[in-house]
Design a protein around this motif. Structure first.
Motif, PDB file in Angstrom:
ATOM      1  N   ALA A  50       0.832  -1.209   0.000  1.00 10.21           N
ATOM      2  CA  ALA A  50       0.000   0.000   0.000  1.00 10.21           C
ATOM      3  C   ALA A  50       0.865   1.257   0.000  1.00 10.21           C
ATOM      4  N   LYS A  51       1.943   1.242   0.781  1.00 14.76           N
ATOM      5  CA  LYS A  51       2.851   2.396   0.831  1.00 14.76           C
ATOM      6  C   LYS A  51       3.480   2.659  -0.537  1.00 14.76           C
ATOM      7  N   ALA A  52       3.892   1.577  -1.217  1.00  8.91           N
ATOM      8  CA  ALA A  52       4.534   1.730  -2.523  1.00  8.91           C
ATOM      9  C   ALA A  52       3.544   2.243  -3.567  1.00  8.91           C
ATOM     10  N   LYS A  58      -4.467  -1.384  -8.268  1.00 14.16           N
ATOM     11  CA  LYS A  58      -3.722  -2.300  -7.410  1.00 14.16           C
ATOM     12  C   LYS A  58      -3.811  -1.871  -5.942  1.00 14.16           C
ATOM     13  N   LEU A  59      -3.803  -0.574  -5.700  1.00 12.07           N
ATOM     14  CA  LEU A  59      -3.938  -0.074  -4.339  1.00 12.07           C
ATOM     15  C   LEU A  59      -5.294  -0.488  -3.758  1.00 12.07           C
ATOM     16  N   ASP A  63      -9.897  -3.227   4.354  1.00  9.02           N
ATOM     17  CA  ASP A  63     -10.260  -1.811   4.394  1.00  9.02           C
ATOM     18  C   ASP A  63     -10.992  -1.454   3.097  1.00  9.02           C
ATOM     19  N   ASN A  64     -12.250  -1.888   2.999  1.00  4.87           N
ATOM     20  CA  ASN A  64     -13.004  -1.689   1.763  1.00  4.87           C
ATOM     21  C   ASN A  64     -13.308  -0.226   1.481  1.00  4.87           C
ATOM     22  N   GLU A  65     -13.464   0.567   2.517  1.00  3.80           N
ATOM     23  CA  GLU A  65     -13.774   1.982   2.312  1.00  3.80           C
ATOM     24  C   GLU A  65     -12.626   2.697   1.600  1.00  3.80           C
ATOM     25  N   ARG A  66     -11.401   2.433   2.018  1.00  3.59           N
ATOM     26  CA  ARG A  66     -10.253   3.065   1.343  1.00  3.59           C
ATOM     27  C   ARG A  66     -10.057   2.481  -0.057  1.00  3.59           C
ATOM     28  N   ALA A  67     -10.408   1.202  -0.230  1.00  6.37           N
ATOM     29  CA  ALA A  67     -10.338   0.609  -1.565  1.00  6.37           C
ATOM     30  C   ALA A  67     -11.285   1.337  -2.518  1.00  6.37           C
TER      31      ALA A  67
END
Length: 616
Positions: free
Chosen positions: A94-96, A113-114, A123-127
């Motif tokens: 995720a950081k990359a 990809k993120l 973490d579906n909300e951030r997806a």
């Protein structure tokens, strides 16, 4: 549409990377680096070659070097994220990917990809936020719209899911996966008829599209079209397309047809071939529930969690079984875990409301039902909870009328059991018996059903039949102590105090500190004036807060008086009067409600389409 396109090169490699020439590419690029170790493109392409070969340590070494030499290229960070994802270091991935999109905001593949990484870590909300960001930059991306619709369906935001899939279909009207997702969205909302029409239309266009054939099987199962579902299973088997999930649907159909042994045989064969198959473990747990073996069911649920701890439906079933066994603390822990993993699941929220009802939070439960029932006026589970709330309040006629209306919509064994219990509470024993005779034949291994039937027989003075019915549960130490209690009382009412005490003692050995058994055994000792054993039994539980405490305190007053200990007799007398003080008693709305039966139904395994026990 299973993912994203490959990471693009900044310029063509010296030799195109393919599986059959990857070793040659690696040698060529290594020669190039021997000449110039700061050739950033060589490091990048060599990382790609090692990534293609699955040698992720070497791939990461070279892409890290490329990042050091040229730290402002988004594609380099994207490949770094790919490597981290393949090695299951999701935080690093995720950081990359975040670094990649910051450096190159239009790098759509990195957003996708993120989103995948965020979904993998739950973490579906951030997806979804990542997909929406990608869509703003490329509104016509069918892949982004597809993934957005899929994730919104998973989050039960069906309006957003429909909007995304319709936008994608406007771009690619004949895309099979989009059409299938449209079917799934309808099914997830419970619109099975519409979903079936759509999937059959899709199969008319693409008869060999087996993904749609599997979806049709799920819809037939959700519609309870057992015969048609079995025909669909036969069709898939004939075409050598039968999946594990299809086999498990077959198992659940067998469960609903009461073919428990056949279901167990199928599951045993699956687990012999695949010992770590979690879905099969879950289904086998349901078989044990149906056969009245909750401890075996919990064993298989625990095994499934050893393989994968992030299965909300397993935690949910664990909670149901723990509540059924009276283990409220463990049940609460399991339910909380299920809600952490899938907080929007209506079944989990409904179980939470049932737990609130057990705590006596009547107003909160009624308020929530008032919000939910107008949205789902014919939902059987909501209506049954409303009936249970009426019963909790002693409004049995309202509860009975509601259950009868429910039976018109869709009759079931659990509704019949609930109705029988309501008649029992109203002392309408002949009506209770008329129902429990039938239910006991269907579920001969369920102790709760047999207990209710035996209790009713006892009320009608048919003690020998009741005793014979409960004897197998007594020998198997089932019934959480209530079977021992009822059989012990049978003996007591026949004047067989010694036999009664023996059964009560065996029950307490199997179920220590069972309050009703403690009360019964102490009463049996007192009838024979065995003061010291009666005292010892009571002292084991007297410091626990429970509704039987005043009765046991009063007995201690009398016991210590008989033993000549007037000081302790006076001490317990004070505690007794404190417990029964009318001001305290009638102004305490939080007294725990004791249910004769735990809240879970005697028949678990209710499957709903939106929260399948067979996750894809």
């Amino acid at each position: 549409m299973v993912g994203c396109t490959a990471t693009p090169f900044l310029q063509p490699s010296l030799i195109p990377i393919e599986k059959d020439n990857v070793d040659e590419v690696i040698r060529s690029l290594q020669d190039r680096l021997d000449e110039d170790n700061e050739d950033v493109l060589a490091h990048y392409n060599l990382a790609l070659a090692y990534f293609e070969k699955g040698e992720y340590v070497q791939a990461e070494t070279h892409i890290q070097r490329a990042v050091q030499l040229s730290p402002l290229i988004g594609e380099y960070f994207e490949l770094l994220g790919d490597i981290a994802r393949q090695t299951e270091r999701y935080s690093a991935a995720a950081k990359a990917f975040n670094s990649a999109v910051r450096l190159q905001p239009n790098l759509i593949s990195a957003y996708l990809k993120l989103a995948i990484v965020y979904e993998q870590i739950g973490d579906n909300e951030r997806a979804i936020a990542s997909l929406e960001e990608a869509l703003q930059r490329e509104p016509s991306s069918v892949e982004t719209l597809f993934q957005l619709a899929r994730l919104n369906t998973k989050q039960r935001d069906f309006e957003a899911a429909s909007e995304a899939v319709n936008a994608a279909l406007a771009l690619e009207a004949q895309n099979q996966e989009l059409l299938l997702l449209q079917v799934h969205i309808q099914s997830a909302q419970g619109n099975y008829y519409h979903a079936r029409v759509l999937v059959q239309r899709l199969l008319t266009q693409y008869p060999d599209y087996y993904e749609a054939q599997h979806e049709l099987l799920k819809i037939l199962f959700a519609q309870k079209k057992w015969d048609q579902a079995l025909d669909q299973i036969s069709l898939l088997r004939k075409n050598n397309q039968l999946r594990l999930s299809d086999q498990l649907i077959h198992v659940h159909i067998l469960l609903r047809q009461k073919e428990f042994e056949k279901a167990r045989i199928v599951l045993t064969s699956i687990l012999e071939a695949a010992p770590l198959q979690v879905d099969a473990m879950l289904a086998l747990a349901l078989v044990f529930v149906q056969q009245g073996e909750p401890d075996q069911a919990l064993t298989w649920l625990n095994r499934s969690l050893e393989v994968n701890t992030r299965l909300p439906q397993v935690h949910y079933l664990q909670a149901s079984l723990y509540y059924k066994k009276g283990n409220l603390l463990q049940g609460d822990l399991s339910l909380n875990r299920a809600l952490e993993l899938d907080g929007n699941n209506p079944s989990y929220r409904l179980l939470e409301l049932r737990r609130n009802l057990m705590k006596g939070e009547v107003n909160a439960v009624q308020e929530r039902l008032n919000q939910l029932l107008p949205q789902n006026p014919l939902d059987p589970e909501l209506l049954r909870l409303q009936a249970d709330l009426y019963a909790f309040q002693g409004r049995y006629n309202l509860a009975i009328n509601l259950i009868r209306r429910l039976q018109v919509i869709e009759d079931s064994d659990i509704l019949r059991f609930t109705l029988a219990r309501l008649y029992y509470f109203q002392q309408q024993y002949h009506k209770t018996l008329a129902i429990t005779r039938e239910v006991v034949q269907i579920y001969p291994h369920d102790w709760e059903t047999s207990y209710l039937h035996a209790s009713t027989l006892f009320r009608l003075n048919q003690i020998p039949e009741a005793f014979e019915l409960l004897q197998p549960f007594l020998e198997a130490n089932q019934g959480d102590g209530f079977i021992h209690l009822l059989i012990g009382n049978f003996y007591r009412y026949q004047g067989k105090e010694e036999e009664a005490r023996k059964v009560f003692q065996e029950g307490l050995e199997a179920f220590p500190q069972h309050l009703f058994l403690t009360e019964a055994l102490s009463a049996a000792y007192m009838l024979t004036q065995d003061w010291r054993p009666a005292r010892d039994v009571i002292l084991e539980v007297i410091e626990q807060a429970h509704p039987l405490q005043p009765i046991l305190l009063q007995r201690l007053v009398y016991l210590y008086y008989q033993l000549g200990d007037s000081e302790r007799s006076a001490e317990y007398l004070k505690r007794f009067y404190h417990q029964v003080d009318p001001i305290i008693t009638f102004n305490n709305p939080q007294q725990e409600y004791l249910l004769l039966f735990p809240i879970a139904s005697p028949v678990l395994g209710h499957i709903e389409y939106t929260t399948p026990l067979i996750p894809e």
